[in-house]
Design an enzyme around this catalytic site. Structure first.
Site, PDB file in Angstrom:
ATOM      1  CD  GLU A 251      -6.861 -48.739  21.392  1.00 21.36           C
ATOM      2  OE1 GLU A 251      -7.096 -47.980  20.443  1.00 21.36           O
ATOM      3  OE2 GLU A 251      -7.592 -48.828  22.382  1.00 21.36           O
TER       4      GLU A 251
ATOM      5  CB  CYS B 143      -3.061 -45.479  15.006  1.00 22.65           C
ATOM      6  SG  CYS B 143      -2.685 -44.555  16.495  1.00 22.65           S
TER       7      CYS B 143
END
Ligand code: NAP
Length: 520
Positions: free
Chosen positions: A256, A295
């Site tokens: 990720e 994020c």
């Protein structure tokens, strides 16, 4: 000065050598230190495989779900202390700290809830059985069994709590033991959470270990039954993917990474509408929550060129209302970034963006004479195709407005949004269902999640950056190419899918999904 240690092989151990300092970003003071040098990480992996794994695999999914429920409750009892530590070490406002700490307990509780959908068994049937011979005497069934190794979780600094427990929830429920490593610079709350987890005695010995400090040679001890789940920068993700031992052993790696998330204002959006009101409220929040160190933060905002002169001043006004300062003050809306090096990187990045556009608010000048503060910064791009706006993630309260030619249709907004090279999230604000559908489908191959707000969802939409345990999190390309969460899909990284083929009666009886129980 607090010395943080690691919980490995059933004991708390401090590393040797020069430690890494952890700071309070509000004041710039060092508050803790950590080192993992000299720790025996090969032994930790073996402890997980030989002690933690067998203990977890002896439990059914339902029993493992109960562990998660109890762990969520144990952590929640220490909520105030954990919020305080997040504020100290992360520079979080109380709201930002809750996002991380409650996100951790909420995700554990959610997976405890999801476990109710699983059979009271130690393995899973995957879908229906299939007749693969001339008759039903020759039959196939896919089954899922826990991998026999250790799940190594490496997390980013921005979500020390949520990052640790969203990964742990999936691995433990699947039946795999965990070694969890937080980002060192904000490891203080993660360390306390690890202590609470260990002291609670809820997780079987060996099923949870905690490594505080650098990852050292951890990855060099992994083999084919092990798993790595990494969250962090694309740069580190590439180093991990390229680790020779992981490549040689085909260790499953989930990444990720960075993301230049897109926000699209639909063509013809009425600027007096509730949808535009949501755009202003959510986008200013998504740029500044956790000081933009998220994020899923808003990075690139695509606005029809003919609406630019109206949209930009309204967004600037919303950003300028946000009070920047000491995150422990109740009136503060945005705290500092987490480190001096990050502040420096952001300042350089803002200057580079400003050279290809105009600063509408904020800028690269730091705020105050101590700590690491910046103002929320919005840059308007000269040319929406300029690569500088689509290549470098500035991990802070910075976004760019990119005008697009709405006469070219929704495909033009999607084309530009897709220039991010693969993102976690695309948010669309649009009251025209057909336009929104074309834009969403145009963006889908390059985005892990597409979120569409419209008048018809009035009052229901949660901010787009909110990652829900029931929905997948991850994205293609630069976003890492991985996937986490998504309800029970999140367990798949930790389970081996095997096709069992044999005599139909035997395969169905031993490996088929249990018949649903009739309600009486
Ligand atoms: P980072 O510098 O890449 O570090 C991430 C983690 O990797 C840390 O625990 C770090 O440990 C560890 N690490 C560094 N080098 C390593 C190596 N060679 N081998 C093994 N582990 C290594 O990222 P960060 O600065 O913590 O986090 C910010 C980045 O994370 C941003 O780019 C952001 O977009 C991304 N992020 C992505 C998501 C997502 O879900 N996609 C979520 C959050 C953040 P140390 O701290 O000890 O160096």
């Amino acid at each position: 000065m607090i010395t943080l240690s690691s919980y490995l092989c059933g004991t708390w151990q401090a590393g040797s050598g020069a430690p890494t300092s952890l700071f309070n970003p509000t004041t710039g003071e060092a508050i803790a230190e950590a080192s993992s040098r000299g720790l025996d990480l090969a032994a930790a992996c073996e402890h997980a495989r030989t002690v933690g794994g067998p203990a977890l695999r002896a439990l059914t999914f339902a029993e493992r779900g109960q562990l998660l429920k109890r762990l969520a409750a144990a952590l929640h009892e220490h909520r105030e202390e954990l919020l305080d530590l997040s504020q100290q070490n992360g520079g979080n406002t109380r709201g930002d700290a809750k996002f991380d700490v409650d996100g951790a307990t909420g995700t554990l509780a959610a997976y405890a809830h999801f476990s109710k959908e699983l059979p009271d068994a130690t393995t899973l049937a995957d879908g229906e059985g299939i007749q693969i011979g001339r008759t039903a005497r020759w039959w196939g069934q896919h089954v899922m069994t826990p991998k026999l190794g250790v799940a190594v979780h490496i997390n980013a600094f921005n979500f020390p709590g949520w990052g640790m427990f969203e990964k742990l929830a999936c691995a433990i429920l699947a039946g795999m033991p965990v070694i969890s490593k937080p980002g060192t610079q904000t490891a203080l709350p993660a360390h306390r959470m690890a202590q609470i987890a260990v002291e609670s005695g809820i997780l079987p010995e060996g099923s949870f270990q905690f490594l505080c400090g650098s990852a050292g040679d951890l990855l060099d001890h992994l083999g084919p039954q092990d798993v790595v789940a990494f969250t962090g920068s694309a740069w580190t993700g590439a180093i991990i993917r390229g680790n020779a031992n992981l490549v040689k052993n085909n260790v499953h790696v989930n990444v990720e990474a960075d993301s230049l998330n897109a926000v699209v204002v639909g063509a013809d959006l009425d600027l007096g509408s509730d949808t535009f009101g949501d755009f202003l409220a959510f986008t200013s929040k998504e740029m500044t929550q956790k000081t933009g160190q998220k994020c899923t933060a808003a990075r690139r905002i695509f606005v029809p060129s003919d609406l630019l002169d109206e949209v930009v001043p309204e967004l600037v006004a919303a950003l300028e209302r946000i009070v920047v300062g000491d995150p422990t003050d109740g009136g503060t809306g945005m705290g500092p970034v987490t480190s001096a090096s990050q502040l420096q990187e952001l300042r350089e990045g803002i200057d580079a963006l400003a050279a290809a556009g105009t600063i509408a608010t904020g800028g690269s000048e730091p705020v105050g004479d101590k700590g690491w503060f910046l103002r929320p910064t919005l840059v308007v791009a000269n040319d929406p195709d300029d690569a500088i706006f689509h290549e470098k993630e500035l991990f802070g309260p910075v976004a760019v407005v990119l005008p697009y030619d709405a006469s070219k249709g929704p495909e033009e907004a999607a084309r530009l949004a897709n220039k991010g090279g693969g993102s976690l999230l695309g948010a669309i604000y649009c009251d025209d269902g057909e336009w929104a559908k074309a834009c969403a489908l145009g963006m889908a191959p390059w985005h892990g999640r597409v979120w569409v707000d419209s008048a018809r969802a009035k009052g229901q939409a949660m901010p787009p950056g909110m990652v829900l345990p029931s929905m997948i999190h991850g994205g293609p390309g630069r976003a890492g190419g991985g996937q986490e969460l998504g309800g029970l899909r999140g367990l798949e990284d930790y389970l081996q899918r095997t096709a069992i083929q044999g005599f139909g009666g035997w395969v169905k009886a031993e490996f088929g999904a249990p018949e649903p129980v009739e309600a009486s």
